[in-house]
Write an enzyme that holds these catalytic residues in place. Structure first.
Site, PDB file in Angstrom:
ATOM      1  N   LYS A   1    -151.450  -5.905 -29.649  1.00 31.64           N
ATOM      2  CA  LYS A   1    -150.137  -5.746 -30.277  1.00 31.64           C
ATOM      3  C   LYS A   1    -150.198  -6.070 -31.766  1.00 31.64           C
ATOM      4  CE  LYS A   1    -146.940  -9.174 -30.013  1.00 31.64           C
ATOM      5  NZ  LYS A   1    -146.471  -9.511 -31.354  1.00 31.64           N
ATOM      6  N   ASN A   2    -150.828  -7.204 -32.089  1.00 32.77           N
ATOM      7  CA  ASN A   2    -150.809  -7.641 -33.490  1.00 32.77           C
ATOM      8  C   ASN A   2    -151.736  -6.836 -34.400  1.00 32.77           C
ATOM      9  OD1 ASN A   2    -148.896  -9.493 -32.855  1.00 32.77           O
ATOM     10  ND2 ASN A   2    -150.207 -11.305 -33.084  1.00 32.77           N
TER      11      ASN A   2
ATOM     12  N   ARG B   1    -139.926  -9.560 -36.284  1.00 32.26           N
ATOM     13  CA  ARG B   1    -140.283 -10.007 -37.614  1.00 32.26           C
ATOM     14  C   ARG B   1    -141.376  -9.149 -38.263  1.00 32.26           C
ATOM     15  NH1 ARG B   1    -141.097 -14.320 -41.095  1.00 32.26           N
ATOM     16  NH2 ARG B   1    -143.264 -14.188 -41.715  1.00 32.26           N
TER      17      ARG B   1
ATOM     18  N   CYS C   1    -136.489 -17.368 -36.626  1.00 32.48           N
ATOM     19  CA  CYS C   1    -136.774 -16.932 -35.268  1.00 32.48           C
ATOM     20  C   CYS C   1    -137.007 -18.187 -34.453  1.00 32.48           C
ATOM     21  CB  CYS C   1    -137.969 -15.989 -35.220  1.00 32.48           C
ATOM     22  SG  CYS C   1    -139.534 -16.810 -35.309  1.00 32.48           S
TER      23      CYS C   1
ATOM     24  N   ARG D   1    -140.162 -19.277 -40.705  1.00 31.22           N
ATOM     25  CA  ARG D   1    -141.017 -18.130 -41.003  1.00 31.22           C
ATOM     26  C   ARG D   1    -140.528 -17.278 -42.182  1.00 31.22           C
ATOM     27  NH1 ARG D   1    -142.695 -15.377 -35.338  1.00 31.22           N
ATOM     28  NH2 ARG D   1    -144.619 -14.839 -36.363  1.00 31.22           N
ATOM     29  N   PRO D   2    -140.524 -17.835 -43.382  1.00 31.03           N
ATOM     30  CA  PRO D   2    -140.107 -17.052 -44.545  1.00 31.03           C
ATOM     31  C   PRO D   2    -141.129 -15.979 -44.927  1.00 31.03           C
ATOM     32  CG  PRO D   2    -140.852 -19.232 -45.215  1.00 31.03           C
ATOM     33  CD  PRO D   2    -140.926 -19.200 -43.721  1.00 31.03           C
ATOM     34  N   VAL D   3    -140.742 -15.095 -45.876  1.00 23.75           N
ATOM     35  CA  VAL D   3    -141.675 -14.048 -46.338  1.00 23.75           C
ATOM     36  C   VAL D   3    -141.936 -14.193 -47.839  1.00 23.75           C
ATOM     37  CG1 VAL D   3    -141.183 -12.374 -44.517  1.00 23.75           C
ATOM     38  CG2 VAL D   3    -139.767 -12.378 -46.572  1.00 23.75           C
ATOM     39  N   ASP D   4    -141.781 -15.421 -48.347  1.00 25.27           N
ATOM     40  CA  ASP D   4    -141.934 -15.652 -49.790  1.00 25.27           C
ATOM     41  C   ASP D   4    -143.324 -15.246 -50.296  1.00 25.27           C
ATOM     42  OD1 ASP D   4    -142.556 -17.906 -48.057  1.00 25.27           O
ATOM     43  OD2 ASP D   4    -143.143 -18.976 -49.876  1.00 25.27           O
ATOM     44  N   GLN D   5    -144.346 -15.388 -49.464  1.00 24.01           N
ATOM     45  CA  GLN D   5    -145.704 -15.064 -49.921  1.00 24.01           C
ATOM     46  C   GLN D   5    -145.895 -13.556 -50.069  1.00 24.01           C
ATOM     47  OE1 GLN D   5    -147.790 -17.633 -50.853  1.00 24.01           O
ATOM     48  NE2 GLN D   5    -145.901 -18.758 -50.409  1.00 24.01           N
TER      49      GLN D   5
ATOM     50  N   ASP E   1    -151.043 -18.719 -30.947  1.00 19.78           N
ATOM     51  CA  ASP E   1    -150.538 -17.833 -29.894  1.00 19.78           C
ATOM     52  C   ASP E   1    -151.126 -18.145 -28.512  1.00 19.78           C
ATOM     53  OD1 ASP E   1    -148.895 -16.562 -31.672  1.00 19.78           O
ATOM     54  OD2 ASP E   1    -150.079 -14.727 -31.839  1.00 19.78           O
TER      55      ASP E   1
ATOM     56  N   ILE F   1    -149.171 -24.665 -37.106  1.00 21.42           N
ATOM     57  CA  ILE F   1    -148.751 -23.416 -37.783  1.00 21.42           C
ATOM     58  C   ILE F   1    -147.225 -23.271 -37.802  1.00 21.42           C
ATOM     59  CG2 ILE F   1    -149.010 -20.892 -37.882  1.00 21.42           C
ATOM     60  CD1 ILE F   1    -151.724 -22.035 -38.091  1.00 21.42           C
TER      61      ILE F   1
ATOM     62  N   ARG G   1    -142.059  -7.623 -24.761  1.00 22.93           N
ATOM     63  CA  ARG G   1    -142.414  -7.375 -26.163  1.00 22.93           C
ATOM     64  C   ARG G   1    -143.929  -7.364 -26.339  1.00 22.93           C
ATOM     65  NH1 ARG G   1    -140.630 -11.667 -29.896  1.00 22.93           N
ATOM     66  NH2 ARG G   1    -142.034 -10.407 -31.111  1.00 22.93           N
TER      67      ARG G   1
HETATM   68  C1  UD1 Z   1    -148.801 -13.552 -37.150  1.00 20.38           C
HETATM   69  C2  UD1 Z   1    -148.793 -13.043 -35.742  1.00 20.38           C
HETATM   70  C3  UD1 Z   1    -148.256 -14.114 -34.792  1.00 20.38           C
HETATM   71  C4  UD1 Z   1    -149.048 -15.408 -34.976  1.00 20.38           C
HETATM   72  C5  UD1 Z   1    -149.106 -15.815 -36.444  1.00 20.38           C
HETATM   73  C6  UD1 Z   1    -150.018 -16.995 -36.692  1.00 20.38           C
HETATM   74  C7  UD1 Z   1    -148.455 -10.654 -36.036  1.00 20.38           C
HETATM   75  C8  UD1 Z   1    -147.553  -9.485 -35.897  1.00 20.38           C
HETATM   76  N1  UD1 Z   1    -147.956 -11.849 -35.683  1.00 20.38           N
HETATM   77  O1  UD1 Z   1    -147.459 -13.821 -37.501  1.00 20.38           O
HETATM   78  O2  UD1 Z   1    -148.375 -13.640 -33.468  1.00 20.38           O
HETATM   79  O3  UD1 Z   1    -148.425 -16.436 -34.247  1.00 20.38           O
HETATM   80  O4  UD1 Z   1    -149.590 -14.727 -37.243  1.00 20.38           O
HETATM   81  O5  UD1 Z   1    -151.292 -16.740 -36.244  1.00 20.38           O
HETATM   82  O6  UD1 Z   1    -149.598 -10.519 -36.412  1.00 20.38           O
HETATM   83  N2  UD1 Z   1    -145.329 -18.448 -44.009  1.00 20.38           N
HETATM   84  C9  UD1 Z   1    -144.557 -18.757 -45.110  1.00 20.38           C
HETATM   85  N3  UD1 Z   1    -144.288 -17.765 -46.018  1.00 20.38           N
HETATM   86  C10 UD1 Z   1    -144.722 -16.487 -45.876  1.00 20.38           C
HETATM   87  C11 UD1 Z   1    -145.526 -16.178 -44.759  1.00 20.38           C
HETATM   88  C12 UD1 Z   1    -145.810 -17.185 -43.837  1.00 20.38           C
HETATM   89  O7  UD1 Z   1    -144.125 -19.893 -45.279  1.00 20.38           O
HETATM   90  O8  UD1 Z   1    -144.424 -15.641 -46.732  1.00 20.38           O
HETATM   91  C13 UD1 Z   1    -145.674 -19.507 -43.018  1.00 20.38           C
HETATM   92  C14 UD1 Z   1    -145.041 -19.263 -41.652  1.00 20.38           C
HETATM   93  O9  UD1 Z   1    -143.721 -19.749 -41.595  1.00 20.38           O
HETATM   94  C15 UD1 Z   1    -146.005 -20.004 -40.744  1.00 20.38           C
HETATM   95  C16 UD1 Z   1    -147.365 -19.791 -41.426  1.00 20.38           C
HETATM   96  O10 UD1 Z   1    -147.067 -19.442 -42.781  1.00 20.38           O
HETATM   97  O11 UD1 Z   1    -145.710 -21.373 -40.731  1.00 20.38           O
HETATM   98  C17 UD1 Z   1    -148.220 -18.707 -40.813  1.00 20.38           C
HETATM   99  O12 UD1 Z   1    -147.444 -17.551 -40.633  1.00 20.38           O
HETATM  100  P1  UD1 Z   1    -148.040 -16.080 -40.627  1.00 20.38           P
HETATM  101  O13 UD1 Z   1    -149.521 -16.102 -40.505  1.00 20.38           O
HETATM  102  O14 UD1 Z   1    -147.454 -15.333 -41.772  1.00 20.38           O
HETATM  103  O15 UD1 Z   1    -147.416 -15.501 -39.281  1.00 20.38           O
HETATM  104  P2  UD1 Z   1    -147.067 -14.007 -39.029  1.00 20.38           P
HETATM  105  O16 UD1 Z   1    -147.950 -13.150 -39.864  1.00 20.38           O
HETATM  106  O17 UD1 Z   1    -145.599 -13.805 -39.102  1.00 20.38           O
END
Ligand code: UD1
Length: 421
Positions: A22-23, A97, A121, A126-130, A309, A331, A401
């Site tokens: 899936k991922n 997400r 969620c 889980r922000p997307v700031d990065q 996961d 995480i 899902r």
């Molecule tokens: C992906 C996986 C998810 C897995 C996770 C961690 C997919 C579709 N999903 O989720 O199954 O549990 O990796 O292995 O591949 N963070 C920030 N800012 C950002 C991005 C991330 O603060 O812009 C934080 C998140 O809140 C979290 C950590 O970084 O605490 C890791 O998150 P991330 O690796 O981005 O998870 P996903 O890519 O959403």
């Protein structure tokens, strides 16, 4: 809403085939946005998250064709030549997400993207700031208005990017965007997950110039355009780990085919520590469970360390193991929601911040429990297989899902499982 009824207390035995990841599939579907030519993906798992992503791409103007026998089409051909609506609306993003993965490709190819913020969620903020920081460094004008991220750029420029933490979809988004940027992009502190490598392999087949995927520094030399390609999606390492864990907890002996142990070192190591006998073949894994597993402590971290996961499934395994396990989640800040449900089945679990202490009990008893997120649901299935009597799992849409043909696969392993409408 569908529920899952499990009659537990029976060991597992038999063989099942593992689905495509899936991922890996989610970012690969988004990669189709980067080219006007068709991208053909095989081994696409039939999951609700994939359906959501296809819906999202279709409303952007991407033509989608499913190829395959009966209702089990697992090859998807995506043609984004008619891309005309670079928008990811809230209604779709809020359910998944990973929709944010369209942001990088849209900004790179269409010069514009409007993507709803995913919001919170169940497992954390889980922000997307990065993702935003990276695109801004590549010259995009990014604003956040009315709950949407709006990115604009005539052509992105290569840049040196550094993410504050290891982010999987962040790395994937920026790697895809960089493929069409002007000049070289270097992503430092990149995620090393196998799904990032699978995506890079497909992008290279589409004409991208990428090196270092699988390490923490990825270099991408931007090209003018990408072309179509054919790519087979890697096996789902989390689905693989989940079935291995289920057999380790419920007892018995299973063989998983169409998968690979090469992405699962940390998980297989822990299963062997728990007393399982694991035999590796080229495309298959065999596991023989001990009479009673030994408790194993885990600490989640980015790949190649133990995956977050798989944390919930190992909590279920530890629930009836001999001894006490310490489980540290590093995480996500709120990823122990399955613990209270496992306690309802009789587990002995104490939570202190991001650490859970699980003392194995001699047996679990079936009860009604509620699934709260995808992997939490998987842990309840495992506990249900172990528990004496019937366990009814509510809200199993979470499982749909991410686990293809879950009941059929469990039944093939001799479990007594039934979906209740
Ligand atoms: C992906 C996986 C998810 C897995 C996770 C961690 C997919 C579709 N999903 O989720 O199954 O549990 O990796 O292995 O591949 N963070 C920030 N800012 C950002 C991005 C991330 O603060 O812009 C934080 C998140 O809140 C979290 C950590 O970084 O605490 C890791 O998150 P991330 O690796 O981005 O998870 P996903 O890519 O959403």
């Amino acid at each position: 809403m569908d529920k899952l009824l499990i009659e537990g207390g029976r060991p597992l035995s038999g063989e099942v085939a593992i689905s495509g990841a899936k991922n890996a599939a989610l970012p690969l579907l988004c990669a189709a946005l980067l080219t006007r030519e068709p991208l053909r993906l095989s081994n696409v798992p039939d999951l609700n998250d994939i359906g959501t992503m296809l819906k999202l791409l279709a409303q952007m103007g991407v033509k989608i064709e499913k190829v395959g026998a009966g209702g089990t089409a697992n090859t998807v051909i995506l043609d984004a030549s008619g891309l005309d609506n670079p928008v990811a609306p809230y209604e779709l993003v809020k359910t998944m997400r990973a929709s944010v993965l369209v942001l990088g490709p849209l900004a790179a190819r269409a010069g514009e993207a409007r993507v709803s913020l995913p919001g919170g969620c169940a497992i954390g903020a889980r922000p997307v700031d990065q993702h935003i920081k990276g695109l801004t460094a590549m010259g995009a004008e990014v604003s956040v208005e009315h709950g949407y991220v709006h990115a604009r750029a005539t052509r992105l420029k290569g840049a040196r990017l550094f993410t504050d933490m290891v982010t999987v979809t962040g790395t994937e988004n920026l790697m895809m965007a960089a493929c069409l940027a002007d000049g070289e992009t270097v992503i430092e502190n990149a995620a090393r997950e196998p799904e990032v490598v699978d995506l890079a392999n497909c992008l290279v087949a589409m004409g991208a110039q990428i090196s270092g995927a699988g390490s923490d520094v990825i270099r991408i030399r931007g090209v003018e355009r990408l072309h179509g390609a054919t790519h087979r999606i890697m096996p789902d390492r989390i689905e693989t780990g989940t079935y291995l864990c289920a057999a380790a907890a419920a007892g018995g002996q299973i063989r998983l085919t169409q998968t690979s142990a090469s992405y699962l070192d940390a998980v297989i190591d822990k299963l062997m520590d728990a007393g399982c006998e694991v035999t590796l073949e080229r495309d298959a894994i065999m596991l023989k469970a001990p009479a009673r597993p030994t408790a194993v402590s885990i600490r989640t971290s980015p790949y190649p360390a133990f995956p977050t996961d798989m944390q919930a499934q190992f909590m279920a395994l530890n629930a009836t193991a001999s001894g006490t396990a310490v489980i540290r989640e590093t995480i996500f800040e709120n990823r122990f929601m399955h613990a209270v449900e496992l306690i309802r089945l009789g587990a002995d679990i104490k939570i202190d911040g991001n650490t859970a202490f699980v003392t194995g009990v001699s047996k679990l008893d079936g009860a009604t429990v509620m699934a709260t997120d995808l992997r939490a649901s998987a842990s309840l299935v495992i506990a249900g297989l172990v528990a004496q009597g019937e366990t009814l799992i509510e809200r199993i849409y979470h499982l749909d899902r991410g686990y293809e043909k879950l009941e059929q696969k469990l039944m093939a392993l001799g479990a007594r499982v039934r979906r209740v409408k």
